[in-house]
Design a protein around this motif. Structure first.
Motif, short mmCIF file in Angstrom:
data_model
loop_
_atom_site.label_atom_id
_atom_site.label_comp_id
_atom_site.label_asym_id
_atom_site.label_seq_id
_atom_site.Cartn_x
_atom_site.Cartn_y
_atom_site.Cartn_z
N ASN A 26 0.72 -1.42 -0.18
CA ASN A 26 0.13 -0.03 0.12
C ASN A 26 0.41 1.08 0.28
O ASN A 26 0.81 2.21 -0.48
CB ASN A 26 -0.93 -0.36 1.35
CG ASN A 26 -1.88 -0.50 0.96
OD1 ASN A 26 -2.08 -1.41 0.18
ND2 ASN A 26 -3.00 -1.22 1.80
N ASN A 27 2.02 1.60 1.04
CA ASN A 27 2.73 2.56 0.49
C ASN A 27 3.58 3.00 -0.86
O ASN A 27 3.60 3.93 -0.71
CB ASN A 27 3.46 1.75 2.06
CG ASN A 27 3.06 2.56 3.48
OD1 ASN A 27 1.93 2.99 3.71
ND2 ASN A 27 3.55 1.83 3.75
N ASN A 30 1.17 4.68 -2.64
CA ASN A 30 0.95 5.54 -2.78
C ASN A 30 1.61 6.44 -2.88
O ASN A 30 1.61 7.31 -3.42
CB ASN A 30 0.05 5.76 -1.41
CG ASN A 30 -0.95 5.15 -0.80
OD1 ASN A 30 -1.32 5.03 -1.46
ND2 ASN A 30 -1.21 4.93 1.04
#
Length: 81
Positions: A26-27, A30
């Motif tokens: 997810n990081n 993003n």
């Protein structure tokens, strides 16, 4: 009945594993989105400045052309009189 319980536990375990967040992925996603948006903003700003400079050059070219036409017209008037 034991087989049903074992299958049920296995399915629930797989379902729970699928629901776990993977913060690393997810990081990374993003960060990629932020970088892509920053690149888009820089490209848009660059395009705006290039377009503004191109418009200014076109306006200058038109003004020079108009001045040349005025000189030519003046010469024609002088010749025709």
């Amino acid at each position: 009945m034991k087989k049903v319980a074992i299958v049920t536990v296995a399915v629930l375990a797989l379902g729970a594993a699928a629901c776990n967040k993977n913060n690393t992925d997810n990081n990374a996603a993003n960060e990629t989105a932020v970088e892509n948006n920053a690149a888009y903003d820089v490209n848009a700003a660059t395009n705006d400045s290039v377009n503004a400079a191109d418009n200014a050059l076109n306006a200058t070219d038109n003004a020079v052309g108009n001045a040349a036409n005025a000189v030519d017209n003046t010469a024609n008037v002088a010749t025709n009189q």
